[in-house]
Design an enzyme around this catalytic site. Sequence first.
Site, PDB file in Angstrom:
ATOM      1  NE  ARG A 182     -20.934  18.678 -44.437  1.00 41.75           N
ATOM      2  CZ  ARG A 182     -20.469  20.099 -43.846  1.00 41.75           C
ATOM      3  NH1 ARG A 182     -20.051  20.813 -44.954  1.00 41.75           N
ATOM      4  NH2 ARG A 182     -20.690  20.439 -42.390  1.00 41.75           N
TER       5      ARG A 182
ATOM      6  CG  ASP B   4     -22.574  30.069 -43.021  1.00 41.30           C
ATOM      7  OD1 ASP B   4     -22.079  30.519 -41.998  1.00 41.30           O
ATOM      8  OD2 ASP B   4     -22.647  29.319 -43.399  1.00 41.30           O
TER       9      ASP B   4
END
Length: 413
Positions: free
Chosen positions: A18, A292
């Site tokens: 990002r 995750d």
Amino acid sequence: MKVAGTVRVPGDKSISHRALMLAALTRGGEGGGRCELTGLLTGEDVKSTARVLRRMGAVVSTVRDGVVVTVRGGRLSRPGGSLDCGNSGTTARLTLGLLAGQRFPARAMGAHIEEEGGDTLPLRIRGGRLTPLDYTSPVASAQVKSALLFAGLTGGVPVTVREPYRSRDHTERLLVHLGLQLRVDDTAVSFVPSDRRSAIPPFRLVVPGDISSAAFLVAAAVLADGGELLLENVGVNPTRTGFLVVLERMGARVARLNLSESGGEAVADLLVRPARLVGTEVAAAEIPTLVDEVPVLAVLASRARGETVFRDVGELRVKESNRLELIAANLRTLGGAAEARGNDLYVAGTPAPPRGRVDTAGDHRLAMAFAVLGTVPGGAVRLSERASVAISYPGFFSDLRRIQATGNRQRVT
């Protein structure tokens, strides 16, 4: 095995993607805005994002360990050919947002997308004048949300995204840190475009350590016979710390020391000691905060007393591999008891040392999770490959060896 030492894990992968993309959109002065990114992850996925941005005209310095990565942004240009996202789904999805598109909802905003391979890449996209969007997502997905926020940012239109559960919020925190207007109301996020010509000023950012990478060393320390391990400068964003919450329910205690903030993100040092674990149930609402970490939590569950259940983890079937089925199959191969029932994963603990060959299917998180399992006394775990860890944690095996006290290392090949 006993653990000891201090480790700094690589930069956060989500923030690194990002930060690069937002840096490419900055403007300010001749040649665009110059951003400086310290601690950026140097894994293959982040390098894919840097490569894609260069193809669109951003000037991104070499992404390598120990250097400050600089980005000169400006108006993105049409690439001369296709954009190669490598193995990075994050790069692909967020780039669609930068290019004012994201599958179904972005079509509703006015972008034109042609699918060439069905439900997979490649895609052909034409940006255009976008319209405001109020979208209710059927799933809690930080990547869908971020792509739509990026589309609103590049298209200059308001965007609201509603989710069933709150997904990780790195995009929102970074946008607010950079001075953009964002409103968060429970699980709804609304972006309001700025009237200023240069909405994103050039910035400097220090990327904290990735808690998803830290999770593997935390797990190794929890499974150890003694000692303690200190992990420095780890991001502890509340939308990412579900792993620590579940660990505490299972009986482990991970102390957070030296709390601080960097770029709108909470940061802390983590002090970990061995623990005796018990099984637990991980609810569907918790999964977005630890998706995750399911592989390494499943590995820990295989050493806990009792059964652990992970609810509604069907999303794991479409990660870098079919993680859901492979977690269960590999645990069984090593002598454990695990089963995928529908979208739920059941893991029963066993005291028997894990022995056998694990099929990682080229999935970095499976490789690291089962390498950690191989550190338990009597363990002998063989991995089908090790190279995949370069995606998110290039120095993983070196760090795993380093934290094990001399003479106590188990066999992981």
